[in-house]
Write an enzyme that holds these catalytic residues in place. Sequence first.
Site, PDB file in Angstrom:
ATOM      1  N   HIS A  42       0.601  -1.267  -0.001  1.00 27.41           N
ATOM      2  CA  HIS A  42       0.016  -0.092   0.116  1.00 27.41           C
ATOM      3  C   HIS A  42       0.868   1.290  -0.098  1.00 27.41           C
ATOM      4  CE1 HIS A  42      -3.531  -2.351   1.801  1.00 27.41           C
ATOM      5  NE2 HIS A  42      -3.586  -2.736   0.682  1.00 27.41           N
TER       6      HIS A  42
ATOM      7  N   CYS B 212       6.297  11.603  -7.854  1.00 19.89           N
ATOM      8  CA  CYS B 212       6.111  12.821  -8.738  1.00 19.89           C
ATOM      9  C   CYS B 212       5.044  12.499  -9.671  1.00 19.89           C
ATOM     10  CB  CYS B 212       7.335  13.084  -9.131  1.00 19.89           C
ATOM     11  SG  CYS B 212       7.293  14.417 -10.285  1.00 19.89           S
TER      12      CYS B 212
HETATM   13  C1  BV8 Z   1      -8.403  -2.027  -5.430  1.00 17.52           C
HETATM   14  C2  BV8 Z   1      -3.427   3.314   2.323  1.00 17.52           C
HETATM   15  C3  BV8 Z   1      -8.909  -2.338  -7.688  1.00 17.52           C
HETATM   16  C4  BV8 Z   1      -3.976   4.491   2.963  1.00 17.52           C
HETATM   17  C5  BV8 Z   1      -4.976   1.434   2.357  1.00 17.52           C
HETATM   18  C6  BV8 Z   1     -16.357  -4.451  -1.644  1.00 17.52           C
HETATM   19  C7  BV8 Z   1     -15.772  -5.571  -1.726  1.00 17.52           C
HETATM   20  C8  BV8 Z   1     -14.561  -5.814  -1.648  1.00 17.52           C
HETATM   21  C9  BV8 Z   1     -13.872  -4.870  -2.312  1.00 17.52           C
HETATM   22  C10 BV8 Z   1     -13.983  -3.430  -2.433  1.00 17.52           C
HETATM   23  C11 BV8 Z   1     -15.497  -3.239  -2.235  1.00 17.52           C
HETATM   24  N1  BV8 Z   1     -15.285  -2.162  -2.355  1.00 17.52           N
HETATM   25  C12 BV8 Z   1     -14.345  -1.529  -2.652  1.00 17.52           C
HETATM   26  C13 BV8 Z   1     -13.551  -2.427  -2.757  1.00 17.52           C
HETATM   27  C14 BV8 Z   1     -11.839  -2.294  -2.996  1.00 17.52           C
HETATM   28  C15 BV8 Z   1     -11.186  -1.490  -1.831  1.00 17.52           C
HETATM   29  C16 BV8 Z   1     -11.653  -2.378  -0.356  1.00 17.52           C
HETATM   30  O1  BV8 Z   1     -11.407  -3.248  -0.072  1.00 17.52           O
HETATM   31  N2  BV8 Z   1     -12.474  -1.553   0.328  1.00 17.52           N
HETATM   32  C17 BV8 Z   1     -13.031  -2.233   1.781  1.00 17.52           C
HETATM   33  C18 BV8 Z   1     -13.031  -1.024   2.442  1.00 17.52           C
HETATM   34  C19 BV8 Z   1     -14.223  -2.800   1.215  1.00 17.52           C
HETATM   35  N3  BV8 Z   1      -9.631  -1.999  -2.049  1.00 17.52           N
HETATM   36  C20 BV8 Z   1      -9.237  -1.237  -2.790  1.00 17.52           C
HETATM   37  O2  BV8 Z   1      -9.574   0.098  -3.299  1.00 17.52           O
HETATM   38  C21 BV8 Z   1      -7.744  -1.367  -2.930  1.00 17.52           C
HETATM   39  N4  BV8 Z   1      -7.774  -1.394  -4.579  1.00 17.52           N
HETATM   40  O3  BV8 Z   1      -9.124  -2.911  -5.177  1.00 17.52           O
HETATM   41  O4  BV8 Z   1      -8.197  -1.841  -6.648  1.00 17.52           O
HETATM   42  C22 BV8 Z   1      -8.311  -1.966  -8.818  1.00 17.52           C
HETATM   43  C23 BV8 Z   1      -8.480  -2.840  -9.960  1.00 17.52           C
HETATM   44  C24 BV8 Z   1      -7.851  -2.511 -11.227  1.00 17.52           C
HETATM   45  C25 BV8 Z   1      -7.322  -1.504 -11.361  1.00 17.52           C
HETATM   46  C26 BV8 Z   1      -7.289  -0.315 -10.253  1.00 17.52           C
HETATM   47  C27 BV8 Z   1      -7.770  -0.650  -9.251  1.00 17.52           C
HETATM   48  C28 BV8 Z   1      -6.862  -0.455  -2.484  1.00 17.52           C
HETATM   49  C29 BV8 Z   1      -6.749  -0.619  -1.048  1.00 17.52           C
HETATM   50  C30 BV8 Z   1      -5.711  -0.053  -0.246  1.00 17.52           C
HETATM   51  C31 BV8 Z   1      -6.131   1.288   0.320  1.00 17.52           C
HETATM   52  N5  BV8 Z   1      -5.392   1.943   1.024  1.00 17.52           N
HETATM   53  N6  BV8 Z   1      -3.997   1.936   2.948  1.00 17.52           N
HETATM   54  C32 BV8 Z   1      -3.562   5.003   4.217  1.00 17.52           C
HETATM   55  O5  BV8 Z   1      -2.782   3.899   4.834  1.00 17.52           O
HETATM   56  O6  BV8 Z   1      -3.922   5.894   4.727  1.00 17.52           O
HETATM   57  S1  BV8 Z   1      -5.815   0.376   3.175  1.00 17.52           S
HETATM   58  C33 BV8 Z   1      -5.581   0.828   4.896  1.00 17.52           C
HETATM   59  O7  BV8 Z   1      -6.231  -0.382   5.379  1.00 17.52           O
HETATM   60  C34 BV8 Z   1      -4.195   0.605   5.544  1.00 17.52           C
HETATM   61  O8  BV8 Z   1      -3.311   0.195   4.504  1.00 17.52           O
HETATM   62  C35 BV8 Z   1      -4.475  -0.680   6.368  1.00 17.52           C
HETATM   63  O9  BV8 Z   1      -3.489  -1.228   6.530  1.00 17.52           O
HETATM   64  C36 BV8 Z   1      -5.476  -1.415   5.754  1.00 17.52           C
HETATM   65  C37 BV8 Z   1      -6.050  -2.466   6.239  1.00 17.52           C
HETATM   66  O10 BV8 Z   1      -6.404  -2.340   7.620  1.00 17.52           O
HETATM   67  P1  BV8 Z   1      -5.492  -3.185   8.616  1.00 17.52           P
HETATM   68  O11 BV8 Z   1      -4.034  -2.845   8.561  1.00 17.52           O
HETATM   69  O12 BV8 Z   1      -6.130  -4.474   8.833  1.00 17.52           O
HETATM   70  O13 BV8 Z   1      -5.921  -2.189   9.967  1.00 17.52           O
HETATM   71  P2  BV8 Z   1      -7.422  -2.225  10.924  1.00 17.52           P
HETATM   72  O14 BV8 Z   1      -7.325  -1.079  11.628  1.00 17.52           O
HETATM   73  O15 BV8 Z   1      -8.432  -2.444   9.993  1.00 17.52           O
HETATM   74  O16 BV8 Z   1      -7.146  -3.643  11.638  1.00 17.52           O
HETATM   75  C38 BV8 Z   1      -6.314  -3.844  12.586  1.00 17.52           C
HETATM   76  C39 BV8 Z   1      -6.417  -5.059  13.445  1.00 17.52           C
HETATM   77  O17 BV8 Z   1      -5.318  -5.123  14.099  1.00 17.52           O
HETATM   78  C40 BV8 Z   1      -7.586  -5.339  13.961  1.00 17.52           C
HETATM   79  O18 BV8 Z   1      -7.946  -6.884  13.460  1.00 17.52           O
HETATM   80  C41 BV8 Z   1      -7.175  -5.431  15.458  1.00 17.52           C
HETATM   81  O19 BV8 Z   1      -7.925  -6.310  16.393  1.00 17.52           O
HETATM   82  C42 BV8 Z   1      -5.843  -5.655  15.453  1.00 17.52           C
HETATM   83  N7  BV8 Z   1      -5.099  -5.331  16.560  1.00 17.52           N
HETATM   84  C43 BV8 Z   1      -4.857  -4.163  17.231  1.00 17.52           C
HETATM   85  N8  BV8 Z   1      -4.017  -4.069  18.057  1.00 17.52           N
HETATM   86  C44 BV8 Z   1      -3.408  -5.283  18.059  1.00 17.52           C
HETATM   87  C45 BV8 Z   1      -3.853  -6.026  17.057  1.00 17.52           C
HETATM   88  N9  BV8 Z   1      -3.556  -7.245  16.658  1.00 17.52           N
HETATM   89  C46 BV8 Z   1      -2.313  -7.493  17.340  1.00 17.52           C
HETATM   90  N10 BV8 Z   1      -1.628  -7.002  18.233  1.00 17.52           N
HETATM   91  C47 BV8 Z   1      -2.041  -5.696  18.876  1.00 17.52           C
HETATM   92  N11 BV8 Z   1      -1.730  -5.000  19.765  1.00 17.52           N
END
Ligand code: BV8
Length: 236
Positions: free
Chosen positions: A109, A117
């Site tokens: 990501h 750029c």
């Molecule tokens: C793409 C950069 C296609 C930004 C990020 C419907 C169904 C399926 C998919 C989609 C849909 N609608 C849209 C989509 C696609 C979309 C998507 O998946 N949306 C989701 C919301 C449904 N995906 C995209 O758009 C991706 N691109 O599909 O492109 C395409 C095809 C052809 C041509 C062009 C394009 C792009 C996705 C990337 C987005 N950017 N990050 C930024 O960082 O500012 S995503 C963002 O979420 C971060 O990168 C982050 O890493 C990522 C996932 O979140 P997590 O890392 O899991 O973090 P989260 O807080 O959610 O969870 C933390 C976990 O840790 C929890 O479970 C918690 O319990 C646990 N935890 C907490 N503390 C601890 C712990 N575990 C252990 N120890 C601890 N102490």
Amino acid sequence: MDSIRNIVVLTGAGVSAESGIDTFRGGGGLWEQHRVEDVATPEAFARDPDLVLRFYDMRREAIQTKEPNAAHRALARLDAEWDGELLIVTQNVDDLHERAGARRVLHMHGEHLNAWCMACDERPRWTGTLIDRPACPACGEAALRPDIVWFGEMPYRMDEIFAALEQADLFVSIGTSGAVYPAAGFVRNARELGVETLELNLEPSQGTLWFDEARHGPATELVPEWVAEILAGSRA
Ligand code: BV8
């Protein structure tokens, strides 16, 4: 068990949580101050570039005040001592895996500490801010954006990730909610390929039922424990 030679690890925000970097969907998560569509999409950047640049400037500065934790260090130990294949695919955009010493890291990501750029496609290392539209060091244009994969943009190096999954004997998902695709689908790709799957997370992720084994607790406890096991050859 000697049947494990090639490992793919996927990490998410949970692996950096204990370093003081907010997760995305936890209480007080990053996005609670902002709606994701206001800061992490190309449309948001086109609509309000200053808001988006300030959001990333704030996070880029914040990660430079944080330190790797025991989970990052354990994965760096695995990287140093594991003589099979290893790929640490991270959704995180911080550099804590690298600062802990890991080398075989792939940021699917993007990275806070790069700029990108839009005029010449160079990705200069960047530790400062972008809000004042600095000139690109390569071409001089004021066309730098965060080198971050926003929603709707294609994650980086997917072909390398799938190639590693095809060769893997074990897929381990650490600290991710399983909410964002394509990363959230890797466990299914792994299962279809006959790869063993393990989840290490604070709580069951959205994909927890797809894992052969799931262990729940803080990453700074679970990851060092698992690395010690795998290096001792004492587990499947
Ligand atoms: C793409 C950069 C296609 C930004 C990020 C419907 C169904 C399926 C998919 C989609 C849909 N609608 C849209 C989509 C696609 C979309 C998507 O998946 N949306 C989701 C919301 C449904 N995906 C995209 O758009 C991706 N691109 O599909 O492109 C395409 C095809 C052809 C041509 C062009 C394009 C792009 C996705 C990337 C987005 N950017 N990050 C930024 O960082 O500012 S995503 C963002 O979420 C971060 O990168 C982050 O890493 C990522 C996932 O979140 P997590 O890392 O899991 O973090 P989260 O807080 O959610 O969870 C933390 C976990 O840790 C929890 O479970 C918690 O319990 C646990 N935890 C907490 N503390 C601890 C712990 N575990 C252990 N120890 C601890 N102490």
